[in-house]
Structures are given as structure tokens and as C-alpha cells.
Write a protein that holds these residues in place. Structure first.
Motif, mmCIF file in Angstrom:
data_model
loop_
_atom_site.group_PDB
_atom_site.id
_atom_site.type_symbol
_atom_site.label_atom_id
_atom_site.label_comp_id
_atom_site.label_asym_id
_atom_site.label_seq_id
_atom_site.Cartn_x
_atom_site.Cartn_y
_atom_site.Cartn_z
ATOM 1 N N SER A 1 -7.887 4.608 15.216
ATOM 2 C CA SER A 1 -6.743 5.271 14.593
ATOM 3 C C SER A 1 -6.367 6.496 15.428
ATOM 4 N N ASP B 1 -6.937 5.783 4.993
ATOM 5 C CA ASP B 1 -7.655 4.811 5.844
ATOM 6 C C ASP B 1 -7.840 5.391 7.247
ATOM 7 N N GLU B 2 -6.819 6.088 7.724
ATOM 8 C CA GLU B 2 -6.898 6.679 9.065
ATOM 9 C C GLU B 2 -7.972 7.776 9.111
ATOM 10 N N THR C 1 -9.722 1.673 -2.848
ATOM 11 C CA THR C 1 -8.788 2.706 -2.378
ATOM 12 C C THR C 1 -9.532 3.838 -1.674
ATOM 13 N N ARG D 1 -8.514 -4.738 16.355
ATOM 14 C CA ARG D 1 -8.490 -3.400 15.758
ATOM 15 C C ARG D 1 -8.769 -2.303 16.778
ATOM 16 N N THR E 1 -5.127 -5.150 12.223
ATOM 17 C CA THR E 1 -6.506 -5.483 11.896
ATOM 18 C C THR E 1 -7.106 -6.508 12.855
ATOM 19 N N LYS F 1 0.842 -1.203 0.000
ATOM 20 C CA LYS F 1 0.000 0.000 0.000
ATOM 21 C C LYS F 1 0.872 1.247 0.000
ATOM 22 N N GLN G 1 -2.344 5.773 1.164
ATOM 23 C CA GLN G 1 -3.482 4.905 1.490
ATOM 24 C C GLN G 1 -3.610 4.710 3.007
ATOM 25 N N TYR G 2 -2.477 4.550 3.691
ATOM 26 C CA TYR G 2 -2.529 4.431 5.159
ATOM 27 C C TYR G 2 -3.151 5.694 5.755
ATOM 28 N N ASP H 1 -11.373 6.219 9.053
ATOM 29 C CA ASP H 1 -11.653 5.645 10.381
ATOM 30 C C ASP H 1 -12.081 6.739 11.372
#
Ligand code: G1P
Length: 295
Positions: free
Chosen positions: A148, A44-45, A94, A145, A142, A36, A40-41, A48
């Protein structure tokens, strides 16, 4: 801040000179940690944390970021024809469907504060987050979980009606790489900031508590950024505008997030992040262990 966080700004117009020659053509935010890209990280954060509007402050060399979050029709139809559902889901995933990406340009590299100011018209009059994708924050993976870092901060900002800045202790001789805060502890994780300074020399630093790349800020910061004059390095610094906010509103919180931060803005950090992520993967962990043993 009373409203929940919906918008997150990603300043991604930097040159990435530490990764030249790769960054001649690859945006540093597109450098991968395993499979990734860094961006992308970060996305995603933000998702979240509840964001549905992502604002990328970019420049004319960074088309790859927009392409990455766009649909890739040819690739998708090939994967579809071949029945590769897992890969199709990865390619389409994505950006979740309910999230929109907006791109604004930073015409000149005038500093982080200036980059954030470029998002003013899109953010409007509501609190927003800022994520610097160089700082990858792993929050427990994950399996079990966890929240974030930005989500932890957004919850605190909403509960305390205050701006929240992520911080971490750094070695004393590295204060000149960071924004540094002077703060009075409230509890184990949060503290009340009394003063902030951008990249002070170790001898001038008020502490070794450094700002890392996560912020939850009120829209008021834009007016303050407009009044901010060039500071450290001749750049318009976000740290200086937050210090002005502090003087005006009296309450800005420093927050020690739960998670591990990797500074992927340099090679050592990117290697650490890659090894860490590999060790979380049941198939890769034994490979890394065996290889390191041989080294
Ligand atoms: C920026 C901020 C600095 C912060 C750092 C965290 O600096 O200006 O206050 O500590 O990010 O990564 P940069 O690394 O862009 O020079």
C-alpha cells in the motif's frame, strides 16, 4: 524515523458539503466505492502498513464510523443462524482482531492541522501516519498484491529517518486545491523538500507537485502544530507545521507512491474510483463495458 509505524490518524470530522444532501446523514467517509465505504479502504491501507492503533478524529455527527467498526451482534447472529459464513466474515472483518480503534473528537472545525493535533495524547511520543480517506489509493489489487502507499512510505521513513509526505503532479491551474512542495529529486520516487506552501495560486506555486492525503510524521509535529497560527483559509494547516519541521530538522521527503490515487472528495473522483474498482471485478467489468458501449 527509527521506530516502525504503529499508529495512524484519520481526520474524519469534515462536513462533506460536496456530497450534500447525502451527507446530511451519511458521513462522507461512509460513501461506498462498490461495496466498501471509503473509510474501509483507508483502514485496510493503514493495517497493511503495520498499524495496530487507528485514531479517528471525528465529531458528533459521525457516529456511523464508530458503529461500522463495532460488532453488530444482531446482524451477526442472524447471519450465523442462516449459515451465511461469507457474509459473516465480511461483517466481522471490518477491523482485524489485533487492531484497535480509538475515537477522539475535534470540537471545532479549525483545519487539518488542528484535527491532527487532537490526536496528540493518543499518539504520544512515536512516529505516526495520517491518512485522508478522501484520497483513495489503489495499489494494484488483490491478484498481484503490492504494498500500500502508506506501507511504501513507512518503509522509506524508517530507512531514511525522515518524515515522508506523499506527492503527485497536478495540473498547474489546480495548485490552489493542494499543499504544494518545492523539492530536489533524490531518485525516481523520492525527493528532498525545501519548502511547502498550502493552496498557493498557480502564479505563486513553487511547482505542481501536490501533497496527497498520506503522511508519515514524527511526534515532534505536535509541538509545531501548537505553535502554528491560522494560515490558508483561516485554518491551522498541517502543511505549515511540516514546513516548520523542515526548517528545524532539515530533512522531509516527498514520495511519489506506486499506485493510482482517486480524489473521492468530489463527485468526478468518486465516479472514477467506482468505475476503476468495477473494472477490477471479473463479474462487473463486462457489465461496465457493455453499458458504456450503449451510452
Ligand atoms: C488537504 C491538505 C492539502 C493536501 C490535500 C490532499 O487539503 O491541507 O495540503 O494537498 O488535503 O487531499 P483539503 O483537501 O483538506 O482542503
Amino acid at each position: 524515523m527509527s521506530k516502525p509505524l504503529r499508529k495512524v490518524v484519520f481526520p474524519v470530522a469534515g462536513l462533506g458539503t460536496r456530497f450534500l444532501p447525502a451527507t446530511k446523514v451519511v458521513a462522507k467517509e461512509m460513501l461506498p466505492v462498490l461495496d466498501k465505504p471509503l473509510i474501509q479502504y483507508a483502514v485496510d491501507e493503514a493495517v497493511d502498513a503495520g498499524a495496530d492503533t487507528l485514531i479517528f478524529v471525528t465529531n458528533r455527527y459521525k457516529h456511523a464510523i464508530a458503529d461500522y467498526f463495532d460488532r453488530a451482534y444482531e446482524l451477526e447472529s442472524k447471519l450465523h443462524e442462516k449459515g451465511k459464513r461469507d457474509l459473516l466474515a465480511l461483517v466481522r472483518g471490518t477491523l482485524p482482531r489485533h487492531v484497535r480503534a480509538i475515537f477522539v473528537t475535534q470540537p471545532e472545525a479549525l483545519g487539518l492541522g488542528h484535527a491532527v493535533l487532537c490526536a496528540k495524547a493518543v499518539v504520544g511520543d512515536e512516529p505516526f501516519g495520517v491518512i485522508l480517506p478522501d484520497d483513495l489509493i489503489w495499489n494494484g489489487g488483490t491478484g498481484a498484491r503490492k504494498k500500500s502507499a502508506l506501507r511504501q512510505m513507512a518503509e522509506l521513513a524508517e530507512a531514511e529517518h525522515a518524515a515522508v509526505i506523499a506527492v503527485e503532479e497536478v495540473p498547474h491551474d489546480e495548485t490552489d486545491k493542494y499543499g504544494i512542495v518545492a523539492a530536489t529529486p533524490i531518485d525516481e520516487r523520492s525527493a528532498r523538500i525545501s519548502h511547502m506552501v498550502e493552496k498557493p495560486k498557480p502564479a505563486d506555486a513553487p511547482s505542481n507537485l501536490a501533497v496527497v492525503g498520506r503522511y508519515v510524521l514524527p511526534a515532534r509535529i505536535f509541538r509545531l502544530l501548537e505553535q502554528t497560527t491560522p494560515g490558508a483559509g483561516g485554518e491551522i494547516q498541517l502543511t505549515d507545521a511540516i514546513d516548520a519541521l523542515l526548517k528545524e530538522q532539515g530533512k522531509v521527503l516527498a514520495y511519489r507512491f506506486e499506485g493510482i490515487r482517486f480524489d473521492c472528495g468530489n463527485k468526478a473522483g468518486l465516479v472514477r474510483a467506482t468505475m476503476h474498482m468495477a473494472m477490477q471485478d471479473p463479474q462487473l467489468a463486462p457489465v461496465v463495458r457493455e453499458f458504456l458501449g450503449r451510452l
